[in-house]
Enzyme design. Structure first.
Site, PDB file in Angstrom:
ATOM      1  N   ASP A   1       0.858  -1.307   0.017  1.00 50.76           N
ATOM      2  CA  ASP A   1      -0.089   0.009  -0.060  1.00 50.76           C
ATOM      3  C   ASP A   1       0.884   1.522  -0.155  1.00 50.76           C
ATOM      4  O   ASP A   1       1.994   1.163   0.591  1.00 50.76           O
ATOM      5  CB  ASP A   1      -0.804  -0.122   1.394  1.00 50.76           C
ATOM      6  N   ILE A   2       0.487   2.073  -0.942  1.00 50.81           N
ATOM      7  CA  ILE A   2       1.469   3.385  -0.992  1.00 50.81           C
ATOM      8  C   ILE A   2       1.189   4.360   0.379  1.00 50.81           C
ATOM      9  O   ILE A   2       2.235   5.088   0.538  1.00 50.81           O
ATOM     10  CB  ILE A   2       0.783   4.343  -2.359  1.00 50.81           C
TER      11      ILE A   2
ATOM     12  N   HIS B   1     -10.367  -5.197  -3.121  1.00 46.76           N
ATOM     13  CA  HIS B   1      -9.121  -5.362  -2.495  1.00 46.76           C
ATOM     14  C   HIS B   1      -9.421  -5.871  -0.960  1.00 46.76           C
ATOM     15  O   HIS B   1     -10.112  -5.333  -0.162  1.00 46.76           O
ATOM     16  CB  HIS B   1      -8.150  -4.391  -2.669  1.00 46.76           C
TER      17      HIS B   1
ATOM     18  N   GLU C   1     -12.347   3.528  -0.861  1.00 47.87           N
ATOM     19  CA  GLU C   1     -12.041   4.472  -1.953  1.00 47.87           C
ATOM     20  C   GLU C   1     -11.697   3.780  -3.257  1.00 47.87           C
ATOM     21  O   GLU C   1     -11.876   4.807  -4.007  1.00 47.87           O
ATOM     22  CB  GLU C   1     -10.727   5.013  -1.439  1.00 47.87           C
ATOM     23  N   VAL C   2     -11.192   2.804  -3.430  1.00 47.11           N
ATOM     24  CA  VAL C   2     -10.783   2.418  -4.724  1.00 47.11           C
ATOM     25  C   VAL C   2     -11.886   1.369  -5.040  1.00 47.11           C
ATOM     26  O   VAL C   2     -11.989   0.340  -4.426  1.00 47.11           O
ATOM     27  CB  VAL C   2      -9.346   1.614  -4.830  1.00 47.11           C
TER      28      VAL C   2
ATOM     29  N   HIS D   1      -6.879  -5.742   2.478  1.00 37.98           N
ATOM     30  CA  HIS D   1      -5.607  -5.299   3.201  1.00 37.98           C
ATOM     31  C   HIS D   1      -5.198  -6.273   4.064  1.00 37.98           C
ATOM     32  O   HIS D   1      -5.977  -6.902   4.894  1.00 37.98           O
ATOM     33  CB  HIS D   1      -6.262  -4.114   4.133  1.00 37.98           C
TER      34      HIS D   1
HETATM   35  P1  AMP Z   1      -9.760   1.451   0.474  1.00 33.99           P
HETATM   36  O1  AMP Z   1      -9.793   2.656   1.224  1.00 33.99           O
HETATM   37  O2  AMP Z   1     -10.049   0.176   1.374  1.00 33.99           O
HETATM   38  O3  AMP Z   1     -10.525   1.416  -0.719  1.00 33.99           O
HETATM   39  O4  AMP Z   1      -8.363   1.322   0.184  1.00 33.99           O
HETATM   40  C1  AMP Z   1      -7.599   1.807  -0.949  1.00 33.99           C
HETATM   41  C2  AMP Z   1      -6.174   1.742  -0.615  1.00 33.99           C
HETATM   42  O5  AMP Z   1      -5.521   1.835  -1.757  1.00 33.99           O
HETATM   43  C3  AMP Z   1      -5.650   2.772   0.468  1.00 33.99           C
HETATM   44  O6  AMP Z   1      -5.022   2.113   1.495  1.00 33.99           O
HETATM   45  C4  AMP Z   1      -4.280   3.386  -0.338  1.00 33.99           C
HETATM   46  O7  AMP Z   1      -3.551   4.075   0.261  1.00 33.99           O
HETATM   47  C5  AMP Z   1      -4.222   2.464  -1.382  1.00 33.99           C
HETATM   48  N1  AMP Z   1      -3.722   3.083  -2.602  1.00 33.99           N
HETATM   49  C6  AMP Z   1      -4.281   3.940  -3.274  1.00 33.99           C
HETATM   50  N2  AMP Z   1      -3.384   4.225  -4.632  1.00 33.99           N
HETATM   51  C7  AMP Z   1      -2.340   3.371  -4.563  1.00 33.99           C
HETATM   52  C8  AMP Z   1      -1.239   2.948  -5.233  1.00 33.99           C
HETATM   53  N3  AMP Z   1      -0.974   3.643  -6.399  1.00 33.99           N
HETATM   54  N4  AMP Z   1      -0.417   2.082  -4.767  1.00 33.99           N
HETATM   55  C9  AMP Z   1      -0.763   1.314  -3.811  1.00 33.99           C
HETATM   56  N5  AMP Z   1      -1.688   1.566  -2.892  1.00 33.99           N
HETATM   57  C10 AMP Z   1      -2.457   2.415  -3.349  1.00 33.99           C
END
Ligand code: AMP
Length: 120
Positions: free
Chosen positions: A38-39, A108, A103-104, A110
């Site tokens: 995770d970034i 996914h 958010e994405v 974690h």
């Molecule tokens: P969520 O809030 O469960 O949708 O988690 C999305 C996760 O994706 C967050 O923890 C972000 O930090 C992570 N994230 C977003 N963009 C990237 C990226 N380019 N590379 C790695 N992790 C990312």
């Protein structure tokens, strides 16, 4: 739609990673899933595991996704070991939708650990 087309049509940031348009610190990859760090880590060790096929969240998972999702779950111990999470253990979390703060919009999981986490 085949997987190649699915990846080409994935508008999310994870689609960009799957297409190699932006870099990712990869932990594990095979034909069905990808894992990367995770970034913005929320624990000392924080990796994500995604199916390559875009499923928005678990509310959208279909019976035909069972093989992919079963494979993903079965690979968690190996991914955890590669990430250095075996000895201390880890938390596995998937945010699904707005109330969970997802958010994405590409399913996914974690994997969090590397330190003692706050109890849920
Ligand atoms: P969520 O809030 O469960 O949708 O988690 C999305 C996760 O994706 C967050 O923890 C972000 O930090 C992570 N994230 C977003 N963009 C990237 C990226 N380019 N590379 C790695 N992790 C990312």
């Amino acid at each position: 739609m085949d997987l190649k087309q699915n990846i080409e049509n994935n508008p999310t940031i994870f689609g960009k990673i799957l297409r190699g348009e932006i870099p990712a610190d990869k932990v594990y990859e095979d034909e069905l899933i990808l894992s990367f760090r995770d970034i913005q880590p929320k624990a000392k060790i924080h990796v994500l595991v995604i199916p390559k096929k875009r499923i928005v969240d678990l509310r959208e998972a279909k019976p035909e996704d069972a093989e992919i999702l079963g494979h993903l779950m079965a690979k968690i111990p190996e991914i955890a070991a590669k990430a250095g999470l075996t000895a201390g253990g880890f938390r596995l979390v998937a945010n699904n939708g707005d109330h969970a703060g997802q958010e994405v919009p590409h399913l996914h999981y974690h994997l969090l650990g590397g330190e003692e986490l706050q109890k849920l």
